[in-house]
Scaffold this motif. Sequence first.
Motif, PDB file in Angstrom:
ATOM      1  N   UNK A 139      18.078  58.754  -5.900  1.00 47.15           N
ATOM      2  CA  UNK A 139      18.047  57.674  -6.879  1.00 47.15           C
ATOM      3  C   UNK A 139      16.742  56.928  -6.964  1.00 47.15           C
ATOM      4  N   UNK A 140      15.815  57.170  -6.061  1.00 51.52           N
ATOM      5  CA  UNK A 140      14.506  56.535  -6.131  1.00 51.52           C
ATOM      6  C   UNK A 140      14.410  55.201  -5.416  1.00 51.52           C
ATOM      7  N   UNK A 169       6.647  55.149 -10.608  1.00 51.31           N
ATOM      8  CA  UNK A 169       6.886  53.744 -10.272  1.00 51.31           C
ATOM      9  C   UNK A 169       7.265  52.931 -11.512  1.00 51.31           C
ATOM     10  N   UNK A 170       6.623  53.233 -12.629  1.00 53.75           N
ATOM     11  CA  UNK A 170       6.977  52.534 -13.870  1.00 53.75           C
ATOM     12  C   UNK A 170       8.359  52.954 -14.348  1.00 53.75           C
ATOM     13  N   UNK A 188       6.804  48.934 -11.418  1.00 54.17           N
ATOM     14  CA  UNK A 188       5.452  48.639 -11.897  1.00 54.17           C
ATOM     15  C   UNK A 188       5.459  48.569 -13.420  1.00 54.17           C
ATOM     16  N   UNK A 189       4.869  47.516 -13.998  1.00 53.07           N
ATOM     17  CA  UNK A 189       4.852  47.424 -15.464  1.00 53.07           C
ATOM     18  C   UNK A 189       4.149  48.627 -16.098  1.00 53.07           C
ATOM     19  N   UNK A 225       3.189  50.012  -3.282  1.00 52.88           N
ATOM     20  CA  UNK A 225       4.318  50.021  -4.220  1.00 52.88           C
ATOM     21  C   UNK A 225       5.285  51.160  -3.943  1.00 52.88           C
ATOM     22  N   UNK A 226       4.782  52.243  -3.387  1.00 54.19           N
ATOM     23  CA  UNK A 226       5.677  53.353  -3.051  1.00 54.19           C
ATOM     24  C   UNK A 226       6.635  52.939  -1.940  1.00 54.19           C
ATOM     25  N   UNK A 227       6.140  52.186  -0.969  1.00 54.10           N
ATOM     26  CA  UNK A 227       7.003  51.710   0.108  1.00 54.10           C
ATOM     27  C   UNK A 227       7.966  50.641  -0.415  1.00 54.10           C
ATOM     28  N   UNK A 228       9.122  50.589   0.174  1.00 57.32           N
ATOM     29  CA  UNK A 228      10.128  49.583  -0.216  1.00 57.32           C
ATOM     30  C   UNK A 228       9.839  48.284   0.549  1.00 57.32           C
ATOM     31  N   UNK A 229       8.823  47.553   0.073  1.00 53.89           N
ATOM     32  CA  UNK A 229       8.398  46.328   0.751  1.00 53.89           C
ATOM     33  C   UNK A 229       9.145  45.113   0.193  1.00 53.89           C
TER      34      UNK A 229
END
Length: 272
Positions: free
Chosen positions: A107-108, A164-165, A170-171, A218-222
């Motif tokens: 699911x991302x 990511x968008x 990410x916008x 942004x790839x990491x779930x921060x």
Amino acid sequence: MTGVPASAAGGSSGARRAGPRGPSGSAQGPAERTPSGGAAERGTAERGATEQGAAERGATEGGVAGRGGKIAAAAVNQASVWNVANLLTMLRLLLVPAFVALLLGNGGYDPAWRSFAWAAFAVAMITDLFDGHLARTYNLVTDFGKIADPIADKAIMGAALICLSALGDLPWWVTAVILGRELGITVLRFVVIRYGVIPASRGGKLKTLTQGIAVGMYVLALTGPLATLRFWVMAAAVVLTVATGLDYVKQAIVLRRQGIAERRAALKETEG
């Protein structure tokens, strides 16, 4: 006293003038008296023909050797494609689909899958730093590397931004600005390539590094302060992206003007 007949005397003197007679009794001519001269001439001609044949054979062998040398050189150049720098570039290309699969896995939004995706992205960024350095340091630059390296860079970065968008992290306008800049500068380089090459600037390298750090965050779930920090890092990446893009446009304009001026000057000298 018996005299010698005039005819006999004349015959004798004529025989002496005619030279010695051969076995058949006929007088030998100048050519017959000098058989060694004819043999020498024939020997010279034969040696000339032999030398000419040897020269022709040498030229043929030299041509074959030359063609063989070119084929061998081409084989060496072809083999040089499989060097460590190009292998790292190929690895980065192979990591693109793996990275996308990991980022969108489950699911991302699964932190574990995204951690694996970050690891693949980090490996791709590290190989990007090393393959170019190795190619320049150890003279491993090839036509394949010149084409594949920028494709691999843009492929991994573009895949990350688009995913990511698509996930809403990410916008889309950030993705559009970064990818639009990268594609635009690539096209610009090809447009002005006949006037010269636009060198990579320090700002461009800093932009690449900042983009890599921002996208990796942004790839990491921060969450929490780190999530806020990644926003500002991405903002800095966007600013550097636009600023360096404008700088490249300026360089391209200057390079084109210089190239046109040099061509006009050369044309005037030719006409003069």
